[in-house]
Motif scaffolding. Structure first.
Motif, PDB file in Angstrom:
ATOM      1  N   THR A   2       0.838  -1.189   0.000  1.00 27.94           N
ATOM      2  CA  THR A   2       0.000   0.000   0.000  1.00 27.94           C
ATOM      3  C   THR A   2       0.877   1.245   0.000  1.00 27.94           C
ATOM      4  OG1 THR A   2      -0.088   0.059   2.400  1.00 27.94           O
ATOM      5  CG2 THR A   2      -1.793  -1.213   1.290  1.00 27.94           C
ATOM      6  N   ASP A   3       0.306   2.363  -0.432  1.00 24.22           N
ATOM      7  CA  ASP A   3       1.072   3.613  -0.437  1.00 24.22           C
ATOM      8  C   ASP A   3       0.958   4.358   0.881  1.00 24.22           C
ATOM      9  OD1 ASP A   3      -1.590   4.237  -0.845  1.00 24.22           O
ATOM     10  OD2 ASP A   3      -1.170   5.902  -2.183  1.00 24.22           O
ATOM     11  N   LYS A   4       0.125   3.866   1.802  1.00 29.91           N
ATOM     12  CA  LYS A   4      -0.022   4.458   3.132  1.00 29.91           C
ATOM     13  C   LYS A   4       0.076   3.364   4.188  1.00 29.91           C
ATOM     14  CE  LYS A   4      -4.033   6.319   2.475  1.00 29.91           C
ATOM     15  NZ  LYS A   4      -5.279   7.036   2.684  1.00 29.91           N
ATOM     16  N   ILE A   5       0.567   3.765   5.359  1.00 28.67           N
ATOM     17  CA  ILE A   5       0.700   2.842   6.491  1.00 28.67           C
ATOM     18  C   ILE A   5       0.002   3.473   7.694  1.00 28.67           C
ATOM     19  CG2 ILE A   5       2.324   1.703   8.068  1.00 28.67           C
ATOM     20  CD1 ILE A   5       2.610   0.612   5.272  1.00 28.67           C
ATOM     21  N   CYS A   6      -0.765   2.669   8.429  1.00 31.75           N
ATOM     22  CA  CYS A   6      -1.421   3.150   9.641  1.00 31.75           C
ATOM     23  C   CYS A   6      -0.364   3.257  10.741  1.00 31.75           C
ATOM     24  CB  CYS A   6      -2.533   2.195  10.062  1.00 31.75           C
ATOM     25  SG  CYS A   6      -3.474   2.784  11.491  1.00 31.75           S
ATOM     26  N   VAL A   7      -0.177   4.485  11.253  1.00 32.18           N
ATOM     27  CA  VAL A   7       0.853   4.723  12.261  1.00 32.18           C
ATOM     28  C   VAL A   7       0.280   4.978  13.648  1.00 32.18           C
ATOM     29  CG1 VAL A   7       2.604   5.498  10.626  1.00 32.18           C
ATOM     30  CG2 VAL A   7       1.026   7.172  11.643  1.00 32.18           C
ATOM     31  N   GLY A   8      -1.052   5.069  13.745  1.00 31.65           N
ATOM     32  CA  GLY A   8      -1.642   5.302  15.052  1.00 31.65           C
ATOM     33  C   GLY A   8      -3.135   5.509  14.979  1.00 31.65           C
ATOM     34  N   ALA A   9      -3.710   5.810  16.139  1.00 30.80           N
ATOM     35  CA  ALA A   9      -5.148   6.057  16.225  1.00 30.80           C
ATOM     36  C   ALA A   9      -5.408   7.037  17.355  1.00 30.80           C
ATOM     37  CB  ALA A   9      -5.901   4.749  16.478  1.00 30.80           C
ATOM     38  N   ILE A  10      -6.505   7.755  17.226  1.00 32.11           N
ATOM     39  CA  ILE A  10      -6.922   8.669  18.279  1.00 32.11           C
ATOM     40  C   ILE A  10      -7.775   7.870  19.254  1.00 32.11           C
ATOM     41  CG2 ILE A  10      -8.211  10.764  18.825  1.00 32.11           C
ATOM     42  CD1 ILE A  10      -7.452  11.730  15.953  1.00 32.11           C
ATOM     43  N   ALA A  11      -7.308   7.791  20.496  1.00 36.47           N
ATOM     44  CA  ALA A  11      -7.975   6.964  21.500  1.00 36.47           C
ATOM     45  C   ALA A  11      -9.057   7.726  22.260  1.00 36.47           C
ATOM     46  CB  ALA A  11      -6.948   6.394  22.477  1.00 36.47           C
ATOM     47  N   SER A  30       6.946   8.225  19.880  1.00 33.95           N
ATOM     48  CA  SER A  30       6.985   9.655  19.561  1.00 33.95           C
ATOM     49  C   SER A  30       7.247   9.930  18.079  1.00 33.95           C
ATOM     50  CB  SER A  30       8.030  10.363  20.428  1.00 33.95           C
ATOM     51  OG  SER A  30       9.316   9.862  20.142  1.00 33.95           O
ATOM     52  N   ASP A  31       7.693   8.937  17.334  1.00 36.99           N
ATOM     53  CA  ASP A  31       7.943   9.126  15.899  1.00 36.99           C
ATOM     54  C   ASP A  31       6.677   9.476  15.128  1.00 36.99           C
ATOM     55  OD1 ASP A  31      10.635   8.688  16.217  1.00 36.99           O
ATOM     56  OD2 ASP A  31      10.618   6.669  15.334  1.00 36.99           O
ATOM     57  N   ARG A  53       2.690  15.402  25.911  1.00 33.29           N
ATOM     58  CA  ARG A  53       3.190  14.721  27.111  1.00 33.29           C
ATOM     59  C   ARG A  53       2.773  13.260  27.085  1.00 33.29           C
ATOM     60  NH1 ARG A  53      -1.332  17.272  31.161  1.00 33.29           N
ATOM     61  NH2 ARG A  53      -2.840  17.515  29.505  1.00 33.29           N
ATOM     62  N   PRO A  54       3.491  12.436  27.849  1.00 39.04           N
ATOM     63  CA  PRO A  54       3.038  11.054  28.003  1.00 39.04           C
ATOM     64  C   PRO A  54       1.774  11.038  28.862  1.00 39.04           C
ATOM     65  CG  PRO A  54       5.285  11.343  28.863  1.00 39.04           C
ATOM     66  CD  PRO A  54       4.761  12.689  28.503  1.00 39.04           C
ATOM     67  N   VAL A  55       0.834  10.188  28.512  1.00 38.17           N
ATOM     68  CA  VAL A  55      -0.386  10.019  29.294  1.00 38.17           C
ATOM     69  C   VAL A  55      -0.651   8.528  29.430  1.00 38.17           C
ATOM     70  CG1 VAL A  55      -1.379  12.225  28.571  1.00 38.17           C
ATOM     71  CG2 VAL A  55      -1.916  10.161  27.275  1.00 38.17           C
ATOM     72  N   THR A  56      -1.469   8.164  30.387  1.00 39.00           N
ATOM     73  CA  THR A  56      -1.798   6.759  30.580  1.00 39.00           C
ATOM     74  C   THR A  56      -2.403   6.192  29.303  1.00 39.00           C
ATOM     75  OG1 THR A  56      -2.223   7.193  32.910  1.00 39.00           O
ATOM     76  CG2 THR A  56      -3.113   5.143  31.995  1.00 39.00           C
ATOM     77  N   GLY A  58      -1.039   6.022  26.289  1.00 43.26           N
ATOM     78  CA  GLY A  58      -0.688   6.639  25.020  1.00 43.26           C
ATOM     79  C   GLY A  58       0.139   7.895  25.177  1.00 43.26           C
ATOM     80  N   ILE A  59      -0.078   8.810  24.235  1.00 44.09           N
ATOM     81  CA  ILE A  59       0.644  10.075  24.205  1.00 44.09           C
ATOM     82  C   ILE A  59      -0.382  11.189  24.077  1.00 44.09           C
ATOM     83  CG2 ILE A  59       2.328  11.459  22.925  1.00 44.09           C
ATOM     84  CD1 ILE A  59       3.312   8.835  21.656  1.00 44.09           C
ATOM     85  N   GLY A  60      -0.222  12.246  24.873  1.00 50.02           N
ATOM     86  CA  GLY A  60      -1.063  13.420  24.727  1.00 50.02           C
ATOM     87  C   GLY A  60      -0.626  14.205  23.508  1.00 50.02           C
ATOM     88  N   ALA A  61      -1.583  14.777  22.772  1.00 45.01           N
ATOM     89  CA  ALA A  61      -1.239  15.526  21.565  1.00 45.01           C
ATOM     90  C   ALA A  61      -2.275  16.594  21.280  1.00 45.01           C
ATOM     91  CB  ALA A  61      -1.139  14.574  20.375  1.00 45.01           C
ATOM     92  N   ARG A  62      -1.841  17.597  20.562  1.00 49.81           N
ATOM     93  CA  ARG A  62      -2.713  18.624  20.009  1.00 49.81           C
ATOM     94  C   ARG A  62      -2.826  18.357  18.518  1.00 49.81           C
ATOM     95  NH1 ARG A  62      -5.602  21.831  23.261  1.00 49.81           N
ATOM     96  NH2 ARG A  62      -4.403  22.612  24.995  1.00 49.81           N
ATOM     97  N   ILE A  63      -4.037  18.472  18.025  1.00 46.92           N
ATOM     98  CA  ILE A  63      -4.299  18.291  16.602  1.00 46.92           C
ATOM     99  C   ILE A  63      -4.754  19.635  16.056  1.00 46.92           C
ATOM    100  CG2 ILE A  63      -5.772  17.162  14.908  1.00 46.92           C
ATOM    101  CD1 ILE A  63      -5.777  14.712  16.657  1.00 46.92           C
ATOM    102  N   GLY A  64      -4.140  20.062  14.967  1.00 50.68           N
ATOM    103  CA  GLY A  64      -4.497  21.333  14.361  1.00 50.68           C
ATOM    104  C   GLY A  64      -5.991  21.434  14.103  1.00 50.68           C
ATOM    105  N   GLY A  65      -6.589  22.548  14.522  1.00 51.21           N
ATOM    106  CA  GLY A  65      -8.009  22.784  14.293  1.00 51.21           C
ATOM    107  C   GLY A  65      -8.933  22.207  15.347  1.00 51.21           C
ATOM    108  N   VAL A  66      -8.391  21.500  16.333  1.00 51.57           N
ATOM    109  CA  VAL A  66      -9.210  20.917  17.403  1.00 51.57           C
ATOM    110  C   VAL A  66      -8.962  21.724  18.672  1.00 51.57           C
ATOM    111  CG1 VAL A  66      -9.642  18.858  18.802  1.00 51.57           C
ATOM    112  CG2 VAL A  66      -9.160  18.628  16.357  1.00 51.57           C
ATOM    113  N   ALA A  67     -10.009  22.397  19.160  1.00 54.79           N
ATOM    114  CA  ALA A  67      -9.837  23.297  20.296  1.00 54.79           C
ATOM    115  C   ALA A  67     -10.671  22.924  21.518  1.00 54.79           C
ATOM    116  CB  ALA A  67     -10.182  24.726  19.875  1.00 54.79           C
TER     117      ALA A  67
END
Length: 169
Positions: A2-11, A30-31, A53-56, A58-67
């Motif tokens: 495939t031309d794309k690989i699943c690298v994660g999911a929003i939990a 973190s990659d 930051r690390p969270v229980t 998974g990893i905490g993250a900000r996604i552009g456009g999500v406030a």
């Protein structure tokens, strides 16, 4: 391949200000932020990711456009995909799971056992789920059980261990 690989999911949402909890499928979690922007499987949405930051679980993250928490919660379950071209090349004895899904699995004598439907990792090593007709095989993804993978031929040679592996249900 495939031309794309699943690298994660929003939990799910984390906190009240639009932060999300990411589940990274990368060897180094973190990659996941290095391969962006990431997209949905169909490419319909694109996301910029900034790890916070690390969270229980998974990893905490900000996604552009999500406030807001509500916007973050609405993304729960969304898988995140990166173009194969931005991912690192793998050594000859390593494979992206996406490349193994759908391959035909045969025994050392050439008899077809089925096709790889899924790959699971429950912590002790990967397990290949092989389906063919009414038969379901769960095979440890080890060199002893899976000595040969030929991506070009679309085939895996597997030598299943003895009793207790096959389930005819």
């Amino acid at each position: 391949m495939t031309d794309k690989i699943c690298v994660g999911a929003i939990a799910g949402a984390f906190g009240v200000h639009g932060e999300v909890r990411l589940k990274s499928f990368c060897t180094e979690p973190s990659d996941i932020a290095e391969y962006g922007p990431l997209t949905t499987e169909d490419g319909g949405r694109s996301f910029t990711i900034r790890l916070t930051r690390p969270v229980t679980g998974g990893i905490g993250a900000r996604i552009g456009g999500v406030a807001t928490r509500e916007e973050a919660e609405a993304l729960k379950g969304t898988t995140l995909w990166a173009p194969r071209s931005v991912l690192p090349s793998l050594p000859d004895d390593e494979f992206y799971h996406a490349d193994l899904i759908g391959l035909t699995v045969v025994d050392p004598g050439g008899a077809t056992l089925g096709r790889v439907r899924a790959i699971y990792d429950h912590g002790a090593g990967d397990i290949l789920e092989v389906v063919g007709g009414a038969q379901l095989l769960l095979l440890p993804f080890t060199r002893a059980v899976v000595p040969t993978i030929d991506l070009g031929a679309g085939r895996i040679i597997a030598d299943p261990p003895g009793e207790g592996v096959a389930d005819d249900d």
